[in-house]
Enzyme design. Structure first.
Site, PDB file in Angstrom:
ATOM      1  N   GLU A 119      -7.375  -5.830   4.530  1.00 46.85           N
ATOM      2  CA  GLU A 119      -6.436  -5.746   3.415  1.00 46.85           C
ATOM      3  C   GLU A 119      -5.452  -6.904   3.494  1.00 46.85           C
ATOM      4  O   GLU A 119      -5.475  -7.695   4.443  1.00 46.85           O
ATOM      5  CB  GLU A 119      -5.710  -4.392   3.422  1.00 46.85           C
ATOM      6  CG  GLU A 119      -6.660  -3.226   3.184  1.00 46.85           C
ATOM      7  CD  GLU A 119      -5.944  -1.899   3.028  1.00 46.85           C
ATOM      8  OE1 GLU A 119      -4.705  -1.898   2.902  1.00 46.85           O
ATOM      9  OE2 GLU A 119      -6.626  -0.860   3.040  1.00 46.85           O
ATOM     10  N   ARG A 277       2.622  -8.065   0.533  1.00 49.45           N
ATOM     11  CA  ARG A 277       2.818  -7.274  -0.685  1.00 49.45           C
ATOM     12  C   ARG A 277       4.010  -7.718  -1.515  1.00 49.45           C
ATOM     13  O   ARG A 277       3.944  -7.742  -2.744  1.00 49.45           O
ATOM     14  CB  ARG A 277       3.010  -5.794  -0.313  1.00 49.45           C
ATOM     15  CG  ARG A 277       1.723  -5.081  -0.028  1.00 49.45           C
ATOM     16  CD  ARG A 277       1.972  -3.622   0.278  1.00 49.45           C
ATOM     17  NE  ARG A 277       0.699  -2.952   0.518  1.00 49.45           N
ATOM     18  CZ  ARG A 277       0.589  -1.732   1.001  1.00 49.45           C
ATOM     19  NH1 ARG A 277       1.677  -1.049   1.300  1.00 49.45           N
ATOM     20  NH2 ARG A 277      -0.592  -1.184   1.187  1.00 49.45           N
ATOM     21  N   HIS A 333       6.209   2.133  -4.124  1.00 49.10           N
ATOM     22  CA  HIS A 333       5.148   2.595  -3.236  1.00 49.10           C
ATOM     23  C   HIS A 333       5.643   3.171  -1.919  1.00 49.10           C
ATOM     24  O   HIS A 333       5.164   4.213  -1.484  1.00 49.10           O
ATOM     25  CB  HIS A 333       4.205   1.423  -2.956  1.00 49.10           C
ATOM     26  CG  HIS A 333       3.013   1.768  -2.130  1.00 49.10           C
ATOM     27  ND1 HIS A 333       2.121   2.758  -2.488  1.00 49.10           N
ATOM     28  CD2 HIS A 333       2.558   1.258  -0.940  1.00 49.10           C
ATOM     29  CE1 HIS A 333       1.161   2.848  -1.580  1.00 49.10           C
ATOM     30  NE2 HIS A 333       1.404   1.959  -0.626  1.00 49.10           N
ATOM     31  N   ARG A 368       6.361  -3.778   4.602  1.00 46.36           N
ATOM     32  CA  ARG A 368       5.330  -3.123   5.403  1.00 46.36           C
ATOM     33  C   ARG A 368       3.971  -3.786   5.226  1.00 46.36           C
ATOM     34  O   ARG A 368       3.564  -4.110   4.112  1.00 46.36           O
ATOM     35  CB  ARG A 368       5.239  -1.651   5.015  1.00 46.36           C
ATOM     36  CG  ARG A 368       4.131  -0.900   5.758  1.00 46.36           C
ATOM     37  CD  ARG A 368       4.191   0.581   5.509  1.00 46.36           C
ATOM     38  NE  ARG A 368       3.765   0.968   4.181  1.00 46.36           N
ATOM     39  CZ  ARG A 368       2.499   1.100   3.803  1.00 46.36           C
ATOM     40  NH1 ARG A 368       1.513   0.794   4.643  1.00 46.36           N
ATOM     41  NH2 ARG A 368       2.201   1.495   2.577  1.00 46.36           N
TER      42      ARG A 368
END
Length: 505
Positions: A119, A277, A333, A368
């Site tokens: 990812e 992210r 999120h 994160r």
């Protein structure tokens, strides 16, 4: 557990039923403690774990690489000692609990080996997964296992309203099992209440993620930290009823395109679609504003979309998306901060622990890394539960009687206040903030909290306490944002950016 008509007592009390809460309950019970797990959820999907898609990270025999990726994704703000604790215990926790005890059916290759995926911001394939619905496949067996454990009682549809404290120590909680609150006394209390997604209009969290644990801990005097770091996932479905489009899609080759059909992430970061992210989320937001739309193009996937990611594909088809281009937009999120805890999940108040998303362990810093939330919840849940089992015996202290004297409020009262709260958070404390917006948010939220407190004083109702907790958590986020003038990770303060700065400077 001891029960009377007036109160309950237990060795270890766990509040919350996600992976962190289940892990804490299991570890405490394994040490011989009697455990009571209470949760306001009535279904597995009431816990954030059930909504987790991508997977759970392992070290894959390269712990140094995972540590480096976590630190880099956090822009150097993660606590190195906390990261070391996570990585050191990661593989044993996954192997012992998920693989051997729960026998989670992680995806495998044709050769029978684990099918590790990659990812964003991971430097290698190291993530165990079940399709792109890993949280569901972990949580439901975990709940069944915990529910069947002889030393654990699970009590659903039970909300914690207040922490009970005495002489600087947490003694348990007041629940909504009685109209004026029912006490549960415990030798140790573990908060595992999840995040704050309900504070925003668009979120990948369940609707009851109202910041309960953070608010209750702060009101009781516990330290909270890093609450300005609210992470927005870059790829949630852009239409009504948003759902997460796992980063595993981009890890397997899917790419982001703007309304002109152009790939754009190369312009924002050297890792392009697999950048951290926070960077991808802001890039998607910028391209949507400039060109009108951003889509996730799944056509480059090696296999067929429906075969590789059947759960996500089904959600897309249910919403009428028949092609390979899925409209996406950033969506709240994960909260990287929370109740400040040490390497055993211990908070600043004696007798209180916090694990999972409501805790700030230091692992995530300002941003994160993907697929570390389930891992952190598992590792810290096990460590906190083990430590809590060695804590004091439960002590019964005087508990306040909450008032429930005034007539019920109109059905839409809490919903309308929540609408105002979410509008404030979306407008002023979203993906990007300015000092003026943060100040406006604080002013609005202070007024809102005053209004809510006036009603909570004379009424004991779950929706009111959730609203109170949400306003407290929102105010804490605004306060933390106002005290941090540096743009880093998820906390992006526009006016502090030097002219000409790029994402990879």
């Amino acid at each position: 557990m001891t029960t009377t008509t007036e109160h309950d007592t237990t060795d270890v009390l766990v509040v919350g039923s996600g992976i962190a809460g289940c892990a804490a309950a299991l570890a405490a019970a394994s040490e011989g403690s009697e455990v009571l797990l209470v949760t306001k959820a009535t279904r597995p999907d009431g816990a954030s774990t059930d909504w987790a898609q991508g997977g759970i990270s392992t070290t894959r025999d390269d712990p140094e690489s995972l540590e480096e990726d976590i630190l880099e994704a956090s822009d150097g703000t993660a606590d190195p000692e906390a990261v070391e604790t996570l990585v050191e215990h990661a593989d044993d926790a996954v192997e012992d609990v998920l693989v051997e005890t729960l026998e989670i059916p992680f995806d495998e290759t044709d050769g029978g080996e684990f099918d590790y995926t990659r990812e964003a911001a991971h430097s290698k394939r190291r993530i165990l997964h079940v399709d792109a619905a890993t949280g569901t496949h972990i949580l439901r067996p975990f709940l069944h296992y915990v529910d069947d454990h002889e030393r654990i009682e699970v009590r659903q549809d039970t909300a914690a309203l207040e922490l009970l404290t005495d002489e600087g120590r947490v003694r348990g909680i007041l629940t909504d099992e009685e109209t004026t609150g029912k006490p549960i006394y415990a030798g140790a209390t573990v908060l595992a209440t999840g995040g704050i997604g309900a504070l925003y209009e668009r979120s990948t969290n369940p609707d009851d993620a109202t910041g309960d644990g953070i608010a209750m801990a702060a009101l009781a005097g516990a330290d909270v930290t890093d609450l300005e770091y609210v992470q927005f996932h870059p790829t949630a479905y852009a239409g009504d009823d948003p759902f997460l489009l796992s980063e595993a899609l981009r890890g397997e080759g899917a790419v982001l395109r703007n309304a002109n059909g152009d790939r754009f992430m190369d312009d924002y970061h050297p890792d392009a679609d697999l950048a951290p992210r926070d960077i991808v989320a802001r890039a998607v937001d910028a391209e949507r504003e400039e060109t009108g739309e951003v889509v996730l193009d799944v056509s480059p996937l090696e296999g067929e979309f429906e075969d590789e990611f059947p759960g996500i594909a089904e959600k897309c088809r249910d919403r009428g998306i028949d092609g390979d281009a899925i409209p996406v937009a950033p969506c709240e999120h994960f909260l990287c901060g929370g109740v400040d805890v040490d390497d055993r999940g211990r908070a600043s108040l004696e007798g209180l622990y916090a694990v999972g998303e409501c805790a700030r362990t230091g692992v995530h810093g300002a941003n994160r890394l993907a697929s570390t939330s389930l891992l952190e919840g598992l590792v810290w849940g096990l460590r906190a539960g083990e430590d809590a089992a060695s804590d004091h015996e439960p002590t019964v202290v005087e508990a306040p009687d909450l008032r429930n004297s005034d007539p019920d409020l109109p059905d839409r009262f809490a919903a309308e206040k929540f609408t105002r709260l979410r509008q404030t958070m979306d407008e002023y404390l979203g993906l990007e903030r300015t000092p003026d917006e943060i100040a406006r948010a604080s002013a609005v939220l202070r007024r809102l909290k005053g209004e809510v407190d006036a009603y909570v004083r004379t009424r004991t109702a779950r929706d009111l306490y959730e609203l109170r907790n949400a306003t407290v958590a929102a105010l804490l986020i605004a306060r933390a944002a106002s005290e941090n003038e540096e743009s880093v990770g998820c906390h992006y303060v526009e006016e502090t950016q030097p002219t000409g700065e790029t994402a990879d400077d």
